[in-house]
Design a protein around this motif. Sequence first.
Motif, PDB file in Angstrom:
ATOM      1  N   GLN A 197       2.005   1.967  -3.523  1.00 59.71           N
ATOM      2  CA  GLN A 197       0.803   2.603  -4.346  1.00 59.71           C
ATOM      3  C   GLN A 197       0.703   3.971  -4.047  1.00 59.71           C
ATOM      4  O   GLN A 197       0.407   4.665  -5.051  1.00 59.71           O
ATOM      5  N   THR A 198       0.621   4.161  -2.648  1.00 57.97           N
ATOM      6  CA  THR A 198       0.704   5.905  -2.249  1.00 57.97           C
ATOM      7  C   THR A 198       1.948   6.631  -3.086  1.00 57.97           C
ATOM      8  O   THR A 198       1.506   7.510  -3.509  1.00 57.97           O
ATOM      9  N   LYS A 199       3.007   6.133  -2.908  1.00 56.70           N
ATOM     10  CA  LYS A 199       4.277   6.624  -3.557  1.00 56.70           C
ATOM     11  C   LYS A 199       3.932   7.061  -5.133  1.00 56.70           C
ATOM     12  O   LYS A 199       4.349   8.244  -5.654  1.00 56.70           O
TER      13      LYS A 199
ATOM     14  N   SER B  80       1.064   7.210  -6.771  1.00 55.09           N
ATOM     15  CA  SER B  80       0.050   8.133  -7.072  1.00 55.09           C
ATOM     16  C   SER B  80       0.608   9.607  -6.588  1.00 55.09           C
ATOM     17  O   SER B  80      -0.009  10.227  -7.505  1.00 55.09           O
ATOM     18  N   LEU B  81       1.431   9.807  -5.335  1.00 57.79           N
ATOM     19  CA  LEU B  81       1.717  11.086  -5.234  1.00 57.79           C
ATOM     20  C   LEU B  81       2.793  11.528  -6.345  1.00 57.79           C
ATOM     21  O   LEU B  81       2.767  12.518  -6.662  1.00 57.79           O
ATOM     22  N   ASP B  82       3.672  10.602  -6.920  1.00 61.23           N
ATOM     23  CA  ASP B  82       4.628  11.128  -7.876  1.00 61.23           C
ATOM     24  C   ASP B  82       3.616  11.485  -9.173  1.00 61.23           C
ATOM     25  O   ASP B  82       4.252  12.431  -9.709  1.00 61.23           O
TER      26      ASP B  82
ATOM     27  N   MET C 299       0.886  -1.050   0.141  1.00 60.24           N
ATOM     28  CA  MET C 299      -0.023   0.017   0.027  1.00 60.24           C
ATOM     29  C   MET C 299       0.797   1.190  -0.225  1.00 60.24           C
ATOM     30  O   MET C 299       0.518   2.161  -0.758  1.00 60.24           O
ATOM     31  N   ILE C 300       1.893   1.259   0.606  1.00 61.25           N
ATOM     32  CA  ILE C 300       2.867   2.214   0.538  1.00 61.25           C
ATOM     33  C   ILE C 300       3.577   2.675  -0.648  1.00 61.25           C
ATOM     34  O   ILE C 300       3.480   3.778  -1.114  1.00 61.25           O
TER      35      ILE C 300
END
Length: 117
Positions: A4-6, A8-10, A1-2
Amino acid sequence: MIVQTKVSLDRIASFLSLSELDSGLVEIVPRGSSDMSVEIVDGKFSWDVTSCNPTLSDVNLKVFHRMKVAVCGPVGSGKSSLLSCILGEVPKLSGNVKLSGTKAYVGQSPWIQSGTI
């Protein structure tokens, strides 16, 4: 999940760092002043302004108010580029683009879902 979050933020960061669209590409005309909704006269457009070959050339299009228009053609013929020209997303090399009234564009994104119904 971390991870995927990175990712998305990129993606959000790269989107926010893009340059703004040139507001001079499309002329907005007040709604009552013209009987046309979209008008392109002698338009020449290119995704790469340094290229000698324009993406679309000699584009002449008139769409009157309440007119329904279908843009059809084979893959790679410039349908999406034409719509992007109307939205002001493709650099204009020459010509005139005028819009009257409000427009909405919903892009088509292909997707494949594995599974059965």
